[in-house]
Design a protein around this motif. Sequence first.
Motif, mmCIF file in Angstrom:
data_model
loop_
_atom_site.group_PDB
_atom_site.id
_atom_site.type_symbol
_atom_site.label_atom_id
_atom_site.label_comp_id
_atom_site.label_asym_id
_atom_site.label_seq_id
_atom_site.Cartn_x
_atom_site.Cartn_y
_atom_site.Cartn_z
ATOM 1 N N SER B 86 0.835 -1.205 0.000
ATOM 2 C CA SER B 86 0.000 0.000 0.000
ATOM 3 C C SER B 86 0.866 1.249 0.000
ATOM 4 C CB SER B 86 -0.893 0.026 1.237
ATOM 5 O OG SER B 86 -1.739 -1.078 1.242
ATOM 6 N N ASP B 207 -5.693 -0.825 -4.791
ATOM 7 C CA ASP B 207 -5.037 -1.277 -3.558
ATOM 8 C C ASP B 207 -5.917 -2.324 -2.879
ATOM 9 O OD1 ASP B 207 -3.475 -1.655 -1.373
ATOM 10 O OD2 ASP B 207 -4.044 0.206 -0.380
ATOM 11 N N GLU B 208 -5.586 -3.578 -3.082
ATOM 12 C CA GLU B 208 -6.370 -4.691 -2.517
ATOM 13 C C GLU B 208 -7.862 -4.422 -2.598
ATOM 14 O OE1 GLU B 208 -5.167 -6.473 1.053
ATOM 15 O OE2 GLU B 208 -3.112 -5.773 0.917
HETATM 16 MG MG LIG Z 1 -2.269 -2.470 2.307
#
Ligand SMILES: [Mg+2]
Lengths: 659, 357
Positions: B86, B207-208
């Motif tokens: 991240s 991001d995920e």
């Molecule tokens: Mg993360």
Amino acid sequence: MSVAAERVATIPRPAANQWWRHRLVLVGAVIGALVIVYQAWSNGYQWPSALEWKSLSTGLDNFQTWLSDQQSSAHPNVVFSVLNGISTGLDDLVSWLATLFHDLTWAGTTALGVLVTLRFGGVRAGLWVMGAFLSFAAMGLWEDCVQTFALMFAAVILSLVVGMPLGVLAGRSDRFQRAITPVLDAMQIVPAFAYLMPIVILFSVGPGAAVITTMIYSVPPAVRITALGIRGVPANTVEAAAAMGATRLQMLAKVQLPLARKMLLLSVNQTILFALSMVVIAGLINTGQGLGSLVTNGLNTNPALALLAGAAIVIMAISIDRATEAMAERTDPARMHVTEAIRGRLRVATAATGAAIGLAVGIGYALDAGSAYTNVGGSPDWLQARLQSALDYVENPSTFVFSITSWIGNHLVEYGLQPLQNFFVETPAPVMLAGLTLIALLLSGLRPAVMTFAMLAVIGVVGEWGSAMDTASQVIVALVLTMIVAFPLGVWVAESARVATIVRPILDVLQTLPQLVYLIPFIYLMPVSIVPGIIAAVLYASPVVIRLVAAGIREVTPNTVEAAQAFGATRTQVLLKVKIPLARDAIMLGVNQGIIMVLAVVVIGGLVGSGGLGYEVAYGLQQGQFGPGVVASLAILALGIALDRVTRGNRRPRLEGNR
Amino acid sequence: MTTTTVSADAVEPAGEQRGDPLIRAHGVWKVFGPHAERIIGSPDADLPRGELREKTGCVAAVRDVSLEVWPGEVFVVMGLSGSGKSTLVRTLIRLIEPTAGAIEITGRDVIAATPAELRDLRRHAVSMIFQHFGLLAHRRVIDNVAFGLEVQGVPKSKRLERAAEMLRLVGLEDAANQFPDQLSGGMQQRVGVARAFAVDPKVMLYDEPFSALDPLIRRDMQDEVCRLQEETGKTMIFITHDLPEALRLGDRIAIMRDGRFVQVGTPEEVVGSPADEYVANFVRDIPRSHVLTLRWIMRDARPGEEDGPRLDVQTTVREAVPMIAANERPVCAVDGAKVVGVVDRDAVLQAIAGERD
Ligand SMILES: [Mg+2]
Ligand SMILES: Nc1ncnc2c1ncn2[C@@H]1O[C@H](COP(=O)(O)OP(=O)(O)OP(=O)(O)O)[C@@H](O)[C@H]1O
């Protein structure tokens, strides 16, 4: 939401058990040593007079004389013109607001309050406000209520104008938050009674001075809760907006403010309640109209009227609390789901509300109602007479009630106040100073101890050691009583959901009441002059302590409790061996908050002859003895800071919402 | 250095990307903590994370990462929780300020960008989709989708029109007037995706995005992303800690550990020849036959083998098994019309057997 709730939020993490037991034993040893010294050398050494700054009081008097000379001189000094400008500006603002309500007529004012609340807060809140207006009229206090409301309104608007931007800044910048927090702490620790005198000297008596007094107390919650609201906006939402290229202004206007809206309105709610609680004390320096001065003057001259005015303030506080809280809940955009269709309907409702208010104003004029509207239905004279006879009954030494209250009062003095006062006042000053500093060191650490020492030294130097120790003894008695009442109740509230549902609304109401209002009934119930202040202080501080204790105990994680139960601990064992020890930081915080709140009320008790520092301030205010009054104020301030530091515990100032 | 660092630009991109990379990052560092800039270049920089934290109080979240992503490529970054994924993706658009390094997106120098230039980049060139959605709770779905355009100053009717179009794209046209908290997690993330697409960016950063969703919905959403990717040809950097997801979506995959890239390569390269123990552990449970293609197991054709049965070189081993099993002769792997190699039964058996060791 409660008056002190935002301070409740900082419950520290528990420290090691051993450490604590150790400290408490040592503190006990220090107290024991002090008692021995008191027994052996009582009255041996007082504060050395060589270390007293004797000319301070006259110096202050001279300063005050100089200021009033400036006032009468043809070419006043710049500083004075600025101060004067501020106070007349504020005077004008308050009277302009009062005139506005007059021009709306009573019908218009009522419609404005009720309908706006109805529109944004719902039926229930609207009914509260309606009831409040009816009771003001029925008590014959309409005009005073309008005056008080104008004063409070001015103070609230200014507090918000000052506090909200600061709060937004503090919410967006860690550095600014760190810088401003100690200032806000100080503003809330200092009892209002301590800054009355300086303000009178600088701004002279009147509504303007009252507004400033009020603001000192009501700006901190505005800043704190606004900052809390801004920080409460989910970080991922803020980040998403930043990733889309929002400017700082767009971020504030489109993301942070709307999402913090509910908290912002709660900060308005708290600001109003804080302001209202100060309006009564401000009545001491705003001797014109208004509920505050009715209470403060009435304490000695017309108790029935003071009681009525107190009731009006309570009603005003509760109804405003309900109204603003309902508005905060119901207009939260994150939960309202306003679609276009709903928005249209809301607009119509708002327009209808406006039209209805206008209509009410029209009707008011048509009926030539004016606003000097005093009584409808009930006669205030009749009401006052009834109240007076009830008071007479209570105060009559031959009645049953009196026998109970005097018994309580006398025993409290004989076994609590008197010995403790002797202990504090007669223990040699240097030993006491060293002992209190040592306790601060043990409980709170080095820095607080240094601060405690400095503050106590200030008290000695300004020549108030004796009075300060007198006040301190009253504070300790009130604190002990508070803990006796609040600790078991707090535990009970935490342990039983049923008790919690019963107690919570009562605490809510108690917490919305102004400090001085607590005092009123006990002046008549308790014949001994020191006792009313103490009882009022206990009542004032208990709700917050109950909440802190309950929150601390409830916060003990279920895992820990489960583990203890798995070992076969009984409910009582879990409570005594797990929950209470783990909750001790919250309990310590309760002591800390309690002591500050108790001090604030105990010094107000000076108004009804409780002695100590409060009495010197009250005397100074009533007799125009500025010098001694300011010196006593200074000592109250120093005592407040010292008591705060002694009981602060190992709590580190922690930023909320800071990651 | 204690760990081998592989920089992405050392590896040629799979397929036939041409031209300049759209995203170029070189030597990016992010160190959280006091005096972070002093760490870089000092011997401390090579300490393991825990020791660095003990010694300096700093956390090195991203260490010396370099990457290049070509237009239309899906670049997946994967690694365990806390490996710095991240942080890395945020430093690319300076949501987190990198401590050191050079970053270029669509030819613009991100590090040197003024606040206004950076805003412009974020408004027009790059969109991000977040694990926790980051929707505005006080706005309708359609206003959320239009938010990026609103920030740019696009007039209301225009941006709502575009937002409605985006909602159709993700199949949420019926939810336009609802509020985020009235939607399921999967629907909320669709809103997040629509919001990102609304500004028509060149680069999408995920991001995920699906780790908060349950497996079935996650699969749906992956299909959705594949579809959108095909329809719109966006360049994507996709963060995940889910290997199957990475293998499904990625043209190339970077494996991240303790702030560094330990391997960058195509799914086949990662599965077929893990760079180290760490990566090998990661890919151990992945059935190799599902990932490896004929290109990975073929050998050069011997004379006379070139007229055998033909299969596309991109076919996975699993898909090729029936045909190879049915034929005595080795199967020819073809790229277009050209035979590039042959695959015999032994090669297939070895590839499948390799799964168990
Ligand atoms: Mg993360
Ligand atoms: N603001 C910060 N301050 C200090 N350390 C941070 C900060 N943000 C992240 N870190 C640290 O940097 C490291 C990498 O964090 P990051 O969030 O990038 O990991 P991640 O790979 O995204 O993990 P996850 O899969 O859990 O999202 C972690 O050790 C984390 O503790």
